[in-house]
Design a protein around this motif. Structure first.
Motif, PDB file in Angstrom:
ATOM      1  N   HIS A 120       0.942  -1.257   0.020  1.00  0.00           N
ATOM      2  CA  HIS A 120      -0.108  -0.184  -0.020  1.00  0.00           C
ATOM      3  C   HIS A 120       0.832   1.187  -0.081  1.00  0.00           C
ATOM      4  O   HIS A 120       0.292   2.258  -0.310  1.00  0.00           O
ATOM      5  N   LEU A 121       2.194   1.245   0.242  1.00  0.00           N
ATOM      6  CA  LEU A 121       3.255   2.240   0.171  1.00  0.00           C
ATOM      7  C   LEU A 121       3.743   2.539  -0.937  1.00  0.00           C
ATOM      8  O   LEU A 121       4.288   3.402  -1.325  1.00  0.00           O
ATOM      9  N   ALA A 122       3.598   1.594  -2.083  1.00  0.00           N
ATOM     10  CA  ALA A 122       4.144   1.567  -3.272  1.00  0.00           C
ATOM     11  C   ALA A 122       4.299   3.019  -3.876  1.00  0.00           C
ATOM     12  O   ALA A 122       5.667   3.430  -4.378  1.00  0.00           O
ATOM     13  N   LYS A 123       3.320   3.867  -3.932  1.00  0.00           N
ATOM     14  CA  LYS A 123       3.606   5.000  -4.592  1.00  0.00           C
ATOM     15  C   LYS A 123       4.178   6.122  -3.711  1.00  0.00           C
ATOM     16  O   LYS A 123       4.115   7.493  -4.157  1.00  0.00           O
ATOM     17  N   LYS A 124       4.365   5.914  -2.636  1.00  0.00           N
ATOM     18  CA  LYS A 124       4.721   7.034  -1.587  1.00  0.00           C
ATOM     19  C   LYS A 124       6.131   7.294  -1.920  1.00  0.00           C
ATOM     20  O   LYS A 124       6.972   6.588  -2.269  1.00  0.00           O
ATOM     21  N   GLN A 125       6.397   8.720  -1.720  1.00  0.00           N
ATOM     22  CA  GLN A 125       7.953   9.151  -1.901  1.00  0.00           C
ATOM     23  C   GLN A 125       8.570   8.530  -0.737  1.00  0.00           C
ATOM     24  O   GLN A 125       8.113   8.373   0.514  1.00  0.00           O
ATOM     25  N   ILE A 126       9.917   8.028  -0.720  1.00  0.00           N
ATOM     26  CA  ILE A 126      10.594   7.032   0.201  1.00  0.00           C
ATOM     27  C   ILE A 126      10.451   8.067   1.681  1.00  0.00           C
ATOM     28  O   ILE A 126      10.581   7.447   2.669  1.00  0.00           O
ATOM     29  N   GLY A 127      10.581   9.527   1.569  1.00  0.00           N
ATOM     30  CA  GLY A 127      10.638  10.466   2.736  1.00  0.00           C
ATOM     31  C   GLY A 127       9.706  10.332   3.750  1.00  0.00           C
ATOM     32  O   GLY A 127       9.578  11.057   4.674  1.00  0.00           O
ATOM     33  N   GLU A 128       8.280   9.804   2.965  1.00  0.00           N
ATOM     34  CA  GLU A 128       7.199   9.904   3.676  1.00  0.00           C
ATOM     35  C   GLU A 128       7.074   8.967   4.782  1.00  0.00           C
ATOM     36  O   GLU A 128       5.890   8.725   5.350  1.00  0.00           O
ATOM     37  N   LEU A 129       7.831   7.773   4.750  1.00  0.00           N
ATOM     38  CA  LEU A 129       7.720   6.562   5.452  1.00  0.00           C
ATOM     39  C   LEU A 129       7.975   6.777   6.968  1.00  0.00           C
ATOM     40  O   LEU A 129       9.136   7.628   7.106  1.00  0.00           O
ATOM     41  N   SER A 130       7.742   6.079   7.909  1.00  0.00           N
ATOM     42  CA  SER A 130       8.124   6.001   9.166  1.00  0.00           C
ATOM     43  C   SER A 130       9.466   5.000   9.107  1.00  0.00           C
ATOM     44  O   SER A 130       9.703   4.423   8.207  1.00  0.00           O
ATOM     45  N   GLY A 131      10.263   5.038   9.986  1.00  0.00           N
ATOM     46  CA  GLY A 131      11.473   4.036  10.336  1.00  0.00           C
ATOM     47  C   GLY A 131      11.483   2.741  10.312  1.00  0.00           C
ATOM     48  O   GLY A 131      11.964   2.172   9.296  1.00  0.00           O
ATOM     49  N   GLY A 132      10.380   2.153  10.573  1.00  0.00           N
ATOM     50  CA  GLY A 132       9.871   0.898  10.182  1.00  0.00           C
ATOM     51  C   GLY A 132       9.579   0.394   8.772  1.00  0.00           C
ATOM     52  O   GLY A 132      10.028  -0.719   8.288  1.00  0.00           O
ATOM     53  N   GLN A 133       8.787   1.326   8.314  1.00  0.00           N
ATOM     54  CA  GLN A 133       8.416   1.226   7.133  1.00  0.00           C
ATOM     55  C   GLN A 133       9.668   1.191   6.151  1.00  0.00           C
ATOM     56  O   GLN A 133       9.912   0.391   5.088  1.00  0.00           O
ATOM     57  N   GLN A 134      10.485   2.272   6.282  1.00  0.00           N
ATOM     58  CA  GLN A 134      11.810   2.342   5.521  1.00  0.00           C
ATOM     59  C   GLN A 134      12.622   0.986   5.541  1.00  0.00           C
ATOM     60  O   GLN A 134      13.103   0.559   4.588  1.00  0.00           O
ATOM     61  N   GLN A 135      12.803   0.497   6.734  1.00  0.00           N
ATOM     62  CA  GLN A 135      13.263  -0.650   6.902  1.00  0.00           C
ATOM     63  C   GLN A 135      12.868  -2.005   6.298  1.00  0.00           C
ATOM     64  O   GLN A 135      13.436  -2.597   5.408  1.00  0.00           O
ATOM     65  N   ARG A 136      11.343  -2.040   5.987  1.00  0.00           N
ATOM     66  CA  ARG A 136      10.835  -2.931   5.483  1.00  0.00           C
ATOM     67  C   ARG A 136      10.840  -2.630   3.904  1.00  0.00           C
ATOM     68  O   ARG A 136      10.992  -3.741   3.326  1.00  0.00           O
ATOM     69  N   VAL A 137      11.040  -1.584   3.316  1.00  0.00           N
ATOM     70  CA  VAL A 137      11.033  -1.307   2.141  1.00  0.00           C
ATOM     71  C   VAL A 137      12.659  -1.908   1.553  1.00  0.00           C
ATOM     72  O   VAL A 137      12.544  -2.355   0.469  1.00  0.00           O
ATOM     73  N   PHE A 138      13.631  -1.808   2.271  1.00  0.00           N
ATOM     74  CA  PHE A 138      14.926  -2.051   1.870  1.00  0.00           C
ATOM     75  C   PHE A 138      14.951  -3.673   2.100  1.00  0.00           C
ATOM     76  O   PHE A 138      15.593  -4.010   1.084  1.00  0.00           O
ATOM     77  N   ILE A 139      14.182  -4.053   2.884  1.00  0.00           N
ATOM     78  CA  ILE A 139      14.071  -5.621   2.746  1.00  0.00           C
ATOM     79  C   ILE A 139      13.400  -6.023   1.704  1.00  0.00           C
ATOM     80  O   ILE A 139      13.745  -7.013   0.946  1.00  0.00           O
ATOM     81  N   ALA A 140      12.401  -5.407   1.181  1.00  0.00           N
ATOM     82  CA  ALA A 140      11.513  -5.647   0.128  1.00  0.00           C
ATOM     83  C   ALA A 140      12.502  -5.696  -1.219  1.00  0.00           C
ATOM     84  O   ALA A 140      12.570  -6.401  -2.096  1.00  0.00           O
ATOM     85  N   ARG A 141      13.489  -4.728  -1.191  1.00  0.00           N
ATOM     86  CA  ARG A 141      14.518  -4.676  -2.337  1.00  0.00           C
ATOM     87  C   ARG A 141      15.490  -5.703  -2.449  1.00  0.00           C
ATOM     88  O   ARG A 141      15.766  -6.255  -3.432  1.00  0.00           O
ATOM     89  N   ALA A 142      15.929  -6.213  -1.291  1.00  0.00           N
ATOM     90  CA  ALA A 142      16.558  -7.219  -0.915  1.00  0.00           C
ATOM     91  C   ALA A 142      15.824  -8.460  -1.677  1.00  0.00           C
ATOM     92  O   ALA A 142      16.453  -9.433  -2.377  1.00  0.00           O
ATOM     93  N   LEU A 143      14.706  -8.563  -1.368  1.00  0.00           N
ATOM     94  CA  LEU A 143      13.709  -9.955  -1.790  1.00  0.00           C
ATOM     95  C   LEU A 143      13.605  -9.642  -3.438  1.00  0.00           C
ATOM     96  O   LEU A 143      13.755 -10.547  -4.113  1.00  0.00           O
ATOM     97  N   ALA A 144      13.357  -8.488  -3.857  1.00  0.00           N
ATOM     98  CA  ALA A 144      13.277  -8.026  -5.269  1.00  0.00           C
ATOM     99  C   ALA A 144      14.494  -8.544  -6.139  1.00  0.00           C
ATOM    100  O   ALA A 144      14.477  -9.084  -7.264  1.00  0.00           O
ATOM    101  N   LEU A 145      15.954  -8.424  -5.317  1.00  0.00           N
ATOM    102  CA  LEU A 145      16.997  -8.914  -6.088  1.00  0.00           C
ATOM    103  C   LEU A 145      17.351 -10.264  -6.031  1.00  0.00           C
ATOM    104  O   LEU A 145      18.481 -10.806  -6.171  1.00  0.00           O
ATOM    105  N   GLU A 146      16.342 -11.066  -5.346  1.00  0.00           N
ATOM    106  CA  GLU A 146      16.533 -12.481  -5.191  1.00  0.00           C
ATOM    107  C   GLU A 146      17.869 -12.856  -4.310  1.00  0.00           C
ATOM    108  O   GLU A 146      18.537 -13.509  -4.606  1.00  0.00           O
ATOM    109  N   THR A 147      17.747 -12.279  -3.154  1.00  0.00           N
ATOM    110  CA  THR A 147      18.889 -12.321  -2.302  1.00  0.00           C
ATOM    111  C   THR A 147      19.119 -13.607  -1.603  1.00  0.00           C
ATOM    112  O   THR A 147      18.030 -14.190  -1.302  1.00  0.00           O
ATOM    113  N   ASP A 148      20.205 -14.309  -1.441  1.00  0.00           N
ATOM    114  CA  ASP A 148      20.329 -15.370  -0.814  1.00  0.00           C
ATOM    115  C   ASP A 148      21.052 -15.202   0.639  1.00  0.00           C
ATOM    116  O   ASP A 148      21.165 -16.137   1.634  1.00  0.00           O
TER     117      ASP A 148
END
Lengths: 271, 280
Positions: free
Chosen positions: B156-184
């Protein structure tokens, strides 16, 4: 109003000036988004000043000015990149030394020749109404080249700008990309030489992009808005210098600055 | 030039079967290598000294230790962005710099949060390699980005600018980025600092969803309780490994005294305060 707008278009030199300022407005502003986001303003300003000996050298030898500027600009871009990589001196110190030294060399070369003041003011402040057909070709080809490279490497430039650590873990060729960006800036400076000149070059890179940063929240949109502001400033500057008889480069930069001030005043504070 | 072509067309090394996720032998990194300065003549020379350890595929490890213990340095070596001065390091049987599947989420203060990018843009950056040079994201890439965002409950946050997120949301977005790069191999540097309890718990729920996918996770943290509760093993680090194993074996008074030098970890300066040693 319409005749007011159309009246200058009966002169070919005005049409050439408009085309040049539109292209330069677009390419400087688009590339300027990276300059703003990467905090390279000082570097861009320095790079613009270091091309002076190249321009003067070409001028004295009767070669195309753009050629001299291009060669010296790219050489300096690589030199600054190299000095920064070595890490022996701080980046802004290295830039400052090269910047002032090269600029002094250019002035020394020019002062040894005859028509010192007139020529210097052309190089420093541009000569938008004196753009020749050949200049226009050079500006067009270089602008298209720069925009094409930005388009092709858009993703990669985005990553090295936003998150250099991600760029490294993705094993992107970060050094190559950084030099490429510096070379693009050097090429863009050459296109803008006639329009705003060396001294006001920085404004073309920074001001439209900084205004766009206040209005947008995605990089592609920021680029489009910056390009629109750059184009509008360029065109307004041509008209201003036609009707009010002020220096064209200064007029372009003043319009861009006024737009920035207005937008800044109307933007709610973020902190 | 050939090196450049190699790096542009790079797709990452194949994982060797039956190799551990991480295998380090006698790994040492000097302060000079991380650009740090020595503050006194008797300062130690090495940021990390003689680290030897293994991490199995799918393990989740907490790395704890005082500020300046070398946690970030270790993560940078594992991510392949810092070369050790000596010793061996292999990830999935290959040197770190040959992988493009390692995600290093640095401390949040190292990101420009005013950058013009939406959450979806940031997650898409993780797919730069998979998309390939000169190409735009395809439909499949967008699907993967949205799947990753759903996995961390941030679609639900996909279209938000990254500065609009809370600390926890920012952390989750960066984990999502790790998942998107198919991290091992996911390296999270101080992900908990500044997060409230619900945000911390959300983070651990996400880490639990990585277990079936056998993603190996290393998390640097100051919180011993969290380390004991949520991780398979704990590495207690202060320039060298003081202990590495299950919580009840590692978190002994003797080990903690050795790591924190008499200060209890709760008295130790918080990660947000300035510290004279290079916190890299």
């Amino acid at each position: 109003m319409l005749t007011w707008l159309l009246d200058p278009l009966q002169f070919n030199f005005i049409i050439r000036a408009l085309l040049a300022s539109i292209m330069v407005g677009i390419v400087c502003s688009v590339l300027g988004t990276y300059v703003v986001l990467r905090g390279m303003a000082f570097l861009g300003d320095a790079l613009a000043h270091t091309i002076l000996p190249g321009v003067v050298g070409a001028f004295l030898l009767g070669l195309p000015l753009a050629l001299g500027a291009l060669v010296v600009g790219i050489a300096t871009a690589i030199g600054i990149g190299y000095l920064t990589d070595r890490g022996a001196i701080k980046e802004d110190t290295a830039i400052g030394v090269i910047f002032a030294g090269m600029f002094a060399l250019g002035i020394a070369m020019l002062s040894a020749s005859g028509n010192y003041t007139v020529d210097l003011s052309h190089f420093l402040f541009g000569n938008l109404l004196g753009v020749s057909a050949a200049d226009l070709w050079v500006i067009s080809i270089l602008s298209v080249l720069v925009l094409l490279v930005i388009y092709l490497f858009f993703k990669e430039f985005l990553v090295i700008t936003f998150d250099p650590i991600l760029a490294q873990t993705l094993r992107l060729p970060t050094t190559f990309l950084r030099y490429l960006l510096l070379i693009l800036i050097a090429i863009t400076i050459v296109t803008a030489l006639q329009v705003v000149g060396i001294a006001l070059m920085l404004a073309m890179f920074v001001t439209p992009a900084a205004t766009a940063a206040l209005l947008t929240r995605r990089l592609p949109v920021m680029m489009v808005v910056a390009a629109a502001i750059g184009t509008f400033s360029g065109v307004s500057g041509v008209y201003a210098s036609y009707y009010v008889n002020i220096a064209s480069g200064a007029a372009v930069v003043l319009v861009a600055t006024i737009i920035f001030v207005v937008v800044f005043a109307l933007t709610p504070s973020q902190k | 030039m050939s090196d450049l072509i190699h790096r542009i067309a790079f797709h990452g090394a194949d994982h060797q079967p039956d190799s551990p996720s991480v295998e380090c032998q006698h790994l040492s990194v000097s302060y000079a290598a991380i650009g740090g300065r020595l503050f006194a003549a008797d300062s130690p020379v090495d940021a990390l000294a003689e680290l030897s350890f293994q991490v199995k595929e799918g393990e989740q490890i907490a790395v704890i230790g005082p500020n300046g213990a070398g946690k970030s340095t270790l993560f940078k070596v594992l991510a392949g962005i810092l070369k050790p001065d000596s010793g061996q390091i292999q990830l999935f049987g290959n040197p770190p710099e040959e992988h493009i599947c390692i995600a290093y989420v640095s401390q949040r203060n190292q990101i420009d949060w005013s950058f013009p990018a939406t959450v979806a843009d940031v997650v898409m950056m993780g797919r730069t390699r998979q998309i390939g040079l000169f190409r735009r994201p395809r439909k499949k890439d967008w699907e993967i980005v949205y799947q990753a965002l759903e996995q961390v409950d941030a679609a639900h946050l996909a279209k938000k600018q990254i500065g609009e997120l809370s600390g926890g949301q920012q952390q989750r977005v960066f984990i999502a980025r790790a998942l998107a790069l198919e991290t091992d191999l996911l390296l999270l540097d101080e992900p908990l600092s500044g997060l409230d309890l619900p945000s911390q718990n959300a983070l651990f729920e996400i880490l639990d969803t990585l277990r079936p996918e056998e993603v190996t996770v290393l998390v640097a943290t100051h919180d011993l309780n969290v380390a004991a509760r949520h991780f398979d093993r704990i590495m207690l680090l202060n320039r060298h490994i003081i202990a590495f194993g299950p919580a009840d074996e590692v978190l002994t008074t003797e080990n903690l005294l050795a790591a924190y030098g008499g200060l209890s970890p709760h008295q130790h300066p918080s990660p947000n305060t300035q510290h004279p040693t290079p916190n890299t």
